[in-house]
Design a protein around this motif. Structure first.
Motif, PDB file in Angstrom:
ATOM      1  N   PRO A  17      21.951  25.888  40.693  1.00 29.08           N
ATOM      2  CA  PRO A  17      21.940  26.334  42.450  1.00 29.08           C
ATOM      3  C   PRO A  17      21.141  27.541  42.829  1.00 29.08           C
ATOM      4  O   PRO A  17      20.421  27.813  43.685  1.00 29.08           O
ATOM      5  CB  PRO A  17      23.401  26.466  42.634  1.00 29.08           C
ATOM      6  N   GLN A 238      35.162  24.803  51.178  1.00 32.66           N
ATOM      7  CA  GLN A 238      33.715  24.799  51.517  1.00 32.66           C
ATOM      8  C   GLN A 238      33.653  25.173  52.936  1.00 32.66           C
ATOM      9  O   GLN A 238      32.700  26.079  53.330  1.00 32.66           O
ATOM     10  CB  GLN A 238      33.389  23.222  51.138  1.00 32.66           C
ATOM     11  N   THR A 264      27.259  25.390  46.980  1.00 33.60           N
ATOM     12  CA  THR A 264      27.483  24.498  45.873  1.00 33.60           C
ATOM     13  C   THR A 264      28.185  25.270  44.803  1.00 33.60           C
ATOM     14  O   THR A 264      28.971  24.770  44.236  1.00 33.60           O
ATOM     15  CB  THR A 264      25.944  24.340  45.050  1.00 33.60           C
ATOM     16  N   TYR A 265      28.062  26.773  44.824  1.00 32.81           N
ATOM     17  CA  TYR A 265      29.000  27.592  43.938  1.00 32.81           C
ATOM     18  C   TYR A 265      30.535  27.367  44.558  1.00 32.81           C
ATOM     19  O   TYR A 265      31.358  27.588  43.797  1.00 32.81           O
ATOM     20  CB  TYR A 265      28.602  28.762  44.078  1.00 32.81           C
TER      21      TYR A 265
END
Length: 554
Positions: A17, A238, A264-265
């Motif tokens: 990422p 998220q 993404t992380y």
């Protein structure tokens, strides 16, 4: 290699990422009038290299994990089989045969998945830790938003592992119980058919199915609950991280690529907490390992170093022998002397200890008290080679091992002895009628029960060399008709002349052919005398008549 590739893939997933974010930022930050290739090439190339390495690591891991699982399964099965062979019949006194089959077929593969499951769990932890660390490097506020959900994720995973571990073990136990009942039914299929109790037996075998279904549904519900909780946690996390990242982007604190990387992380950070598959594999492996560990304390039979005296005649002695059973002693303070070179028929009602006596004669089982000696030497003091060469066995249901008829008779002995042994067991005639005679593959030679028993008799003779002193026939002719049994009995007596023969007998004719009859009753020796002398006893006549009728019914 598999573990390295799996962990390497996890590390690459963490790096990817960031590489993508830098490539996006490099592309979006270039002025439209400049040449985009020069400044963006290193970032895009770095992303491409990491993506290629990740693909290679994933391929190695995907191919390596099944191989490692298969190798570990084979190793556990070999270990369990060795343990069972060391324990001998004592294993089936503690565990039902079907239960042992269930552990061998079902529990071993599940337990073998433990290393893979551990590696996958570590890989999830690496990705989760890497994702959280990367969020902190991007902006500490992102880690704060993420940290709010961590305790909830830990509670979800802990609850799932504890619940599914117990359920997986219960599921495997119930499967083994069904397998044990089915194996018992198959062993007595002729009796079931003759008595017309097929429906009742089917109901008995399938009785644990509702319990199996209930445990399976509980497993599914546990996985379902953990799944929707994890997905809800995933969405909430998220949303929180992206909200903080959005404010950072609006304030100019974060770039577009960093917002993309943060999303993404955040998912990677939750990877360990939402990975119910790895947790389920660990729970199943734990339950299976516990079932395999239950066989660890099975008694292991050790051997001595002594050989039998050369001048021995096969004198077999039982002194004060006691063998405990689940419902009381099978044999109790049992004494019997079998003179060398004669045939002794062992008779008695069901549960009187006949098969246990047969097992003790060749040390398939050790007594709980007392001693069994051959030619004056206690059996535990004999070396394995000396004992197994001196005592041969033929059983009611010999296993057809090997690829061909010759191999199943010889079974490690000199193949040239197969024909001699088959003739002595009255098996040569039907073997020669097969398409390829002794070289006929077993898969192409469907034998009847009586023919299979004669192959077992031939195997006992083939494996016994010149050192054979005792041969034990444990219901080895039960599937033969009276005429064939008489022919086989006469042939065996001729082939084993001068050797001691222990014959578990159910028919009067078999007892009449013996030199002596050992009459067992409730685990003790009621009488030892020739058949003609015992025939005057009403109880003896009633016993053999009843045994013969039961044998014919089977």
């Amino acid at each position: 290699m598999t573990a390295v590739s799996t962990l390497a893939a996890s590390a690459l997933v963490v790096l990817l990422p960031d590489a993508l974010a830098r490539a996006v930022d490099a592309v979006t930050s270039n002025p439209a009038t400049s040449n985009p290739a020069a400044p963006t090439a290193p970032a895009v190339l770095r992303f491409g290299v990491l993506l290629a390495l990740l693909t290679v690591a994933d391929l190695v891991s995907e191919f390596g994990q099944p191989y490692c699982g298969a190798a570990a399964t084979a190793s556990l099965r070999r270990r369990l089989v060795d343990r069972l062979l060391d324990a001998g019949p004592a294993a089936t006194r503690r565990f039902a045969p079907g239960d042992l089959v269930g552990r061998l077929v079902g529990a071993a593969p599940d337990a073998a998945n433990a290393p893979i499951a551990i590696v996958n769990a570590i890989a999830d932890l690496v990705m989760a830790a890497g994702g959280i660390l990367a969020l902190g490097l991007i902006d500490w506020r992102l880690v704060s938003a993420f940290a709010v959900t961590v305790p909830v994720g830990v509670l979800i995973l802990r609850s799932f592992v504890q619940q599914t571990g117990d359920l997986a073990a219960a599921y495997q136990r119930t499967q083994s119980e069904i397998a044990a009942r089915l194996l018992d039914a198959l062993s007595g299929i002729r009796t079931i058919r003759a008595s017309g109790t097929s429906d009742a037996e089917a109901a008995r075998v399938l009785a644990p199915v509702p319990e199996l279904s209930a445990v399976g549904m509980s497993l599914w519900r546990a996985q379902r609950v953990a799944g929707w909780r994890s997905m809800l946690l995933f969405a909430m996390t998220q949303t929180a991280v992206l909200a903080v990242a959005g404010f950072g982007l609006a304030s100019g604190r974060l770039a577009v690529g960093q917002v993309l990387a943060a999303a993404t992380y955040a998912a990677l950070g939750l990877g360990f907490f939402s990975s119910t598959q790895a947790a389920l594999a660990l729970a199943q492996a734990r339950g299976a390992a516990m079932r395999l560990a239950e066989t660890e304390d099975l008694p292991r039979m050790t051997y001595g170093t002594r050989d039998l005296p050369r001048s021995g005649s096969g004198l077999l002695e039982f002194h004060g022998v006691t063998v405990a059973g689940t419902d009381g002693p099978v044999l109790e303070n049992f004494d019997l002397t079998v003179p060398g070179g004669i045939e002794v028929a062992v008779v008695g009602a069901a549960g009187s200890g006949k098969s246990m006596l047969a097992a003790l004669a060749g040390r398939l089982v050790d007594p709980d008290a007392g001693t069994v000696s051959l030619d004056g030497v206690p059996l535990p003091q004999l070396s394995r080679e000396s004992l197994r060469g001196a005592v041969g066995y033929a059983f009611e249901r010999p296993a057809p091992l090997g690829e061909t008829v010759r191999e199943t008779i010889a079974l490690g002995a000199d193949p040239e002895r197969a024909k001699f042994a088959a003739k002595a067991a009255a098996a040569d005639g039907f073997i020669r009628k097969l398409p390829d005679g002794y070289e006929t593959p077993l898969a192409q030679a469907p034998f009847s029960g009586g023919e299979t028993q004669r192959l077992g008799l031939a195997r006992a003779l083939a494996r016994a060399g010149d050192g054979l002193r005792v041969i034990v026939l444990d219901d080895a002719t039960a599937a033969l008709d009276t005429i064939t049994e008489a022919k086989v009995g006469a042939a065996m007596k001729s082939a084993t002349a001068g050797r001691t023969r222990i014959v578990i007998a159910h028919r009067p004719a078999a007892a009449a052919r013996a030199d002596l009859v050992a009459w067992l009753e409730n685990g003790t020796l009621r009488a030892l005398a020739p058949h003609d002398e015992l025939w005057s006893e009403p109880d003896y006549r009633a016993l053999l008549d009843g045994e013969y009728e039961q044998e014919e019914a089977r």
